[in-house]
Enzyme design. Structure first.
Site, PDB file in Angstrom:
ATOM      1  CG  ASP A 155      -2.325  -0.489   1.118  1.00  0.00           C
ATOM      2  OD1 ASP A 155      -2.467  -1.121  -0.186  1.00  0.00           O
ATOM      3  OD2 ASP A 155      -3.042  -0.540   1.763  1.00  0.00           O
ATOM      4  CE  LYS A 202      -7.857   0.645  -2.931  1.00  0.00           C
ATOM      5  NZ  LYS A 202      -8.203   1.039  -4.416  1.00  0.00           N
ATOM      6  CG  MET A 223      -9.098   7.876   5.532  1.00  0.00           C
ATOM      7  SD  MET A 223      -9.763   6.602   4.651  1.00  0.00           S
ATOM      8  CE  MET A 223     -10.636   5.626   5.625  1.00  0.00           C
TER       9      MET A 223
END
Length: 255
Positions: free
Chosen positions: A36, A58, A175
């Site tokens: 990742d 990602k 996030m």
């Protein structure tokens, strides 16, 4: 055919010293690593010299490798007899799509193992010298995502704020920087403006940055300090301890 296997490995928040021994052994034994975007180079450096390393970045708001393509790569490599490690930032099962990947791999008849990692929300507050829970300040903790899946309804932040107030909970928001102002407005419907908040960017890494503020000043603080993804937002009374922790460290250095 299915002679290989896949291991979903949590690489932790970034600091290579926070890898578990089990994660380290899995990385060293892998013949294929699918890595990742948030996994540090120091962690990937533990891979064997013959291992094939494939970066499948990602990150929200950026061009990303399609999830279906990543799952296809894992299945193909495992069926070719490879020892595949899917190396994910933090923990595979906390906002890392590990659950989706586990389901797809099992449906394809692939043997799957999971190795947990330290999640960024825990590392972030620990780096500031405070806990996520405390008998006097927080009776529990809730991990949340500020990024809703496309086409899905977002979280009911107003109800969450009321629950956090009534049950004395710490909220840890992943996030959430890009939608911080909207989240802030909804949380303020039940939580007071003076509720302590910390925003920690790139937790555990050498270039970690953070700001301690209040819920009423959250959006303006993020803008003023130019805090960006990847960041964790921590809301709750446990954050009050950051100042005390900093003062204790300063006293120790002065002694």
């Amino acid at each position: 055919m299915n002679t290989g296997k896949v291991t979903l490995v949590g690489a932790g928040p970034g600091d290579p010293e926070l890898l578990t021994l089990k994660a380290l052994k899995a990385i060293q034994a892998a013949t294929v690593l699918l890595v990742d975007d948030l996994v540090s180079r120091e962690v990937v450096a533990h891979a064997g010299k013959e291992a094939r390393v494939v970066y499948v970045g990602k990150r929200g708001g950026c061009k990303s490798t399609p999830q279906a393509f990543i799952e296809k790569l894992m299945i193909m490599a495992a069926r070719e007899g490879e020892n595949v490690v899917r190396l994910k930032g933090g923990d595979p099962f906390i906002f890392g799509r590990g659950g989706e990947e586990l389901e797809h791999l099992r449906a394809a008849g692939i043997h799957v193992e999971v190795v947990n990692g330290i999640t960024a929300g825990l590392a972030a507050v620990t780096s500031l010298g405070v806990p996520l829970t405390h008998r006097d300040h927080a009776q529990g903790v809730v991990f949340l995502t500020g990024h809703a899946q496309k086409g899905a309804e977002g979280l009911d932040w107003r109800s969450l704020a009321a629950a956090a107030r009534d049950a004395h909970l710490t909220l840890v928001i992943y996030m959430g920087v890009s939608s911080a102002t909207r989240i802030q407005q909804d949380l303020l419907t039940a939580l007071p403006a003076h509720t302590p908040v910390a925003v920690v960017q790139r937790a555990s890494l050498p270039d970690q940055r953070h700001a301690v503020t209040t819920l009423g000043e959250l959006g303006s603080t993020i803008a003023r300090e130019a805090l960006a993804s990847p960041s964790v937002i921590v809301v709750g009374d446990v954050v009050r301890g950051v100042t005390a922790a900093s003062e204790a460290v300063a006293r120790a250095h002065a002694a």
